[in-house]
Design an enzyme around this catalytic site. Structure first.
Site, PDB file in Angstrom:
ATOM      1  N   ASN A  75       0.820  -1.220   0.000  1.00 10.09           N
ATOM      2  CA  ASN A  75       0.000   0.000   0.000  1.00 10.09           C
ATOM      3  C   ASN A  75       0.845   1.258   0.000  1.00 10.09           C
ATOM      4  OD1 ASN A  75      -2.355  -1.441   0.121  1.00 10.09           O
ATOM      5  ND2 ASN A  75      -2.570  -1.278   2.352  1.00 10.09           N
ATOM      6  N   GLU A 133      10.179   9.383   9.811  1.00 12.23           N
ATOM      7  CA  GLU A 133       8.926  10.016  10.242  1.00 12.23           C
ATOM      8  C   GLU A 133       7.732   9.076  10.110  1.00 12.23           C
ATOM      9  OE1 GLU A 133       6.843  12.133  12.030  1.00 12.23           O
ATOM     10  OE2 GLU A 133       8.218  13.695  11.350  1.00 12.23           O
ATOM     11  N   ASP A 161       2.713  -3.168  18.308  1.00 16.89           N
ATOM     12  CA  ASP A 161       2.915  -2.057  17.373  1.00 16.89           C
ATOM     13  C   ASP A 161       3.070  -0.739  18.140  1.00 16.89           C
ATOM     14  OD1 ASP A 161       2.433  -0.817  14.493  1.00 16.89           O
ATOM     15  OD2 ASP A 161       1.082   0.227  15.860  1.00 16.89           O
ATOM     16  N   LYS A 169       6.431   1.949  18.698  1.00 14.57           N
ATOM     17  CA  LYS A 169       6.356   3.398  18.501  1.00 14.57           C
ATOM     18  C   LYS A 169       6.716   4.141  19.792  1.00 14.57           C
ATOM     19  CE  LYS A 169       3.010   2.770  14.784  1.00 14.57           C
ATOM     20  NZ  LYS A 169       1.571   2.528  14.484  1.00 14.57           N
TER      21      LYS A 169
END
Lengths: 442, 442
Positions: free
Chosen positions: A24, A138, A210, A214
């Site tokens: 994607n 980023e 996940d 982060k």
């Protein structure tokens, strides 16, 4: 276009780009690079030329010129005419080796790979910094929302005290929907899968892996300290029930899976870093409470800046491609004009605070015997562990009562020991729910 | 601290900093530079040494070492041991000349001066870019909130379609308070002055000049086109009444002073830039509607990123100092490690769209004669100018009726001509209020 800005003839410069991965995100990166090629040239001062795209299967129709496809990522990365490598594959290997090879051979790297960065930023940044090359990421946190660059650059003159974010869209979609519909977790997860908000194997999202990756990245940047995924305490959302959300609403709260990175002063007066991920009650007046569906938001609290919030789409092909391409323009500008982004900054080297030592607040819902003295006995267990109670709500049932207790802040260890002690008492029929409470001022 | 990261003895490096201005922002910049000197050194790779502070009156007790004070700003800027000049004075002259002199003699510049940048970015950036020096100005828009860097760097690979912001805290405080209390404008302005939210002469804020300067800066960056303050259509909030806010609430809206920067396609299919500042009705479900008090927020809509929002404190000594110091660290890193921030990017050179051509929506409140056929006659005036009506609400009075009309989007010129035509008709006793409507999808 850029030649308008200079007089006379300038040599045509071009930078070679290699893209690893055509999912994607990769597809959108490739599409936008081509659709806005003139803009990229004007903004960078050189044409960005796509040298190749590494995929597993070059024979499939991928909607891009077939001559750009290769299944030999290592050879693509090694090409002399590649200046910048964009990695949107994910996972650790072979990507870690490919990025190290890219940096070792003079290529700057843009990656969206949170799992890799959560554990290997140190190794990758050492090579990048020594070679004066960019390693930008980023897109690894909160998709399109600029968070990494603001923390590393805009807030570089400030002192960050806390970063609290909703950084996983799948879990936020599920928790928002549970709050809206009153449906339970399993049903809502199934609906999220049907709508494409949850993957076939949702473990990384719903168990908080996940978000923890982060949190490690955010804590590292915010506190100038290397924090890896294993430093992050982690709990997922699978035990959250419809009753919990209803009970949260009674307390003027909602429930969000939060990634929390805090600068905490320990008993000795020394500063430490707490990084943790868990579902938490959040007061409705907190700005994160209104962040619903698949959206992400990150609240940063800093000494001089005060409280800032960054909000937007945290996932998806286009938003993630936006972040990747912003980094690509920065890396390309540096290739043309010299300079590089900030080196890894870990000078503060703050020790990690374990979850047990970290001050948190608990919300407890339990079924207790409905007889005289029970509330006093429950309160005594909290007092035995030095935990102060903020509010108690009791609702009578037939032969029992539901008790909802919210504590003041105490070391998480004292709170969890209180819960264990309560579970061993005969007047406590069941501890139905234990959820932490965040975003309050006390 | 930074020496931990290298083996052996490294030469002690230092960068000289000159600060122009010692008001709220300058004082905080000076205080934080000293309080966190070790952090700055570790983050930059060199010690930041304050060479001097230019003030008007060196004799006053300013809370800083008196030997740092000077009333000769030009001499301070010219010193050989100054590497970076921080300008927090404001106004055009003598600051413009001082900044030009700084850049001409090899100093990078950090400024918070929106009025200067709105008109002179081109002149200043030309000198900075030619000399490979930094000209940073994050603090000029929305205080501590990172907006300039995200637009110039994080979104450099995307295509921004719209930037809409609440960028003036004074007017947002006044409009929020009017909505909360039902008090009128004059009373609320007086209260804002008492509380320190409005200056003795509030003209720059309440007439929209401050917001217009920021709109010029944001539009320039977002659309890679030079936009100056005179390109920005501007209306202030002084005509907004308590009735307008009540009427907005009836329509599930609130009223905000917005800075709006849009990429608009004109009738010929060409792209143009619209930059405008005015009070507007904003639907309550729009993220900017919830931004109250002295807070600022900027919503950015981009092709790939979708909608992003940045929220925080837009003014005040500490928040503005945070933005100044973030820029100072970037400029200092570039002095140590080479490189510079992005050059001014104006390659797109989009023409400015006048307010008359710009598609807007109007909210009109008027007093009309309460007799048969008036509504039809009013509707006919809109139709005569090609304006389509979205909703009409009529409230009967004794011998008259109040009519609230909300239009669909039409060229602003057609809308204002409709209003003028209505004012000339005998059945329209008075047009009580005309406010634009923003933040709707149609």
């Amino acid at each position: 276009m850029s030649s308008e800005q200079t007089s006379g003839v300038v040599p045509e410069r071009a930078l070679g780009i290699a893209v690893l991965g055509l999912g994607n995100v990769g597809s959108e990166v490739v599409r936008l690079l081509s659709a806005h090629a003139d803009d990229f040239q004007a903004r960078v001062g050189a044409r960005l030329e796509l040298r190749g795209i590494a995929v597993r299967n070059v024979n499939a129709n991928r909607g891009v010129p077939v001559e750009l496809l290769t299944d030999d990522a290592a050879a693509l990365v090694a090409r002399d005419d590649v200046d910048i490598v964009v990695e949107v594959v994910g996972g650790i290997e072979p990507v870690r080796t490919l990025i190290l090879n890219a940096l070792s051979s003079g290529k700057s790297v843009v990656t969206a790979n949170k799992a890799l960065l959560a554990d290997y930023t140190g190794e990758l940044a050492a090579v990048a910094d020594a070679a004066d090359l960019d390693l930008y990421f980023e897109a690894a946190v909160a998709g399109a929302i600029p968070v990494v660059r603001p923390l590393m650059q805009s807030l570089a003159g400030d002192r960050v005290d806390r970063v609290v974010g909703i950084v996983n869209g799948t879990t936020n979609f599920i928790l928002s929907a549970m709050g809206d519909t009153g449906a339970d977790y399993g049903e809502t997860l199934a609906e999220a899968s049907r709508l494409g908000y949850a993957e076939a194997d949702p473990t990384a999202d719903v168990e908080g892996y996940d978000a923890a990756a982060k949190a490690a990245i955010l804590a590292s940047i915010a506190f100038h300290t290397r924090v890896t995924a294993s430093d992050v305490f982690r709990e997922g959302i699978t035990k959250i029930t419809a009753e919990d959300l209803a009970s949260a609403a009674d307390l003027d709260c909602t429930i969000k899976l939060l990634a929390i990175c805090e600068r905490v002063t320990d008993d000795s007066g020394a500063e430490r870093v707490s990084a943790r991920v868990y579902p938490a009650l959040v007061p409705l007046e907190h700005p994160l409470a209104a962040v619903n569906g698949a959206f992400n938001a990150v609240v940063v609290e800093a000494e001089a800046a005060g409280r800032l919030m960054f909000y937007g789409q945290g996932a998806g092909g286009s938003p993630t491609a936006s972040a990747v391409l912003g980094d690509l323009v920065s890396a390309a500008r540096n290739k043309v004009h010299g300079g590089k982004g900030p080196d890894e900054s870990i000078y503060a080297k703050l020790p990690i605070m374990s979850i047990g030592e970290t001050p948190t607040r608990y919300y407890l819902r339990m079924e207790v015997a409905d007889r005289t003295g029970v509330l006093a006995a429950v309160a005594q267990e909290f007092a035995n562990h030095g935990v102060s109670i903020s509010t108690v709500r009791q609702t009578g049932l037939e032969n029992a009562a539901t008790l909802v207790v919210v504590t003041h802040r105490a070391p998480d260890d004292a709170l969890s020991k209180t819960v264990a002690a309560l579970q061993s008492r005969d007047f406590v029929h069941a501890v139905l729910s234990v959820i932490r409470l965040e975003g309050t001022s006390e």
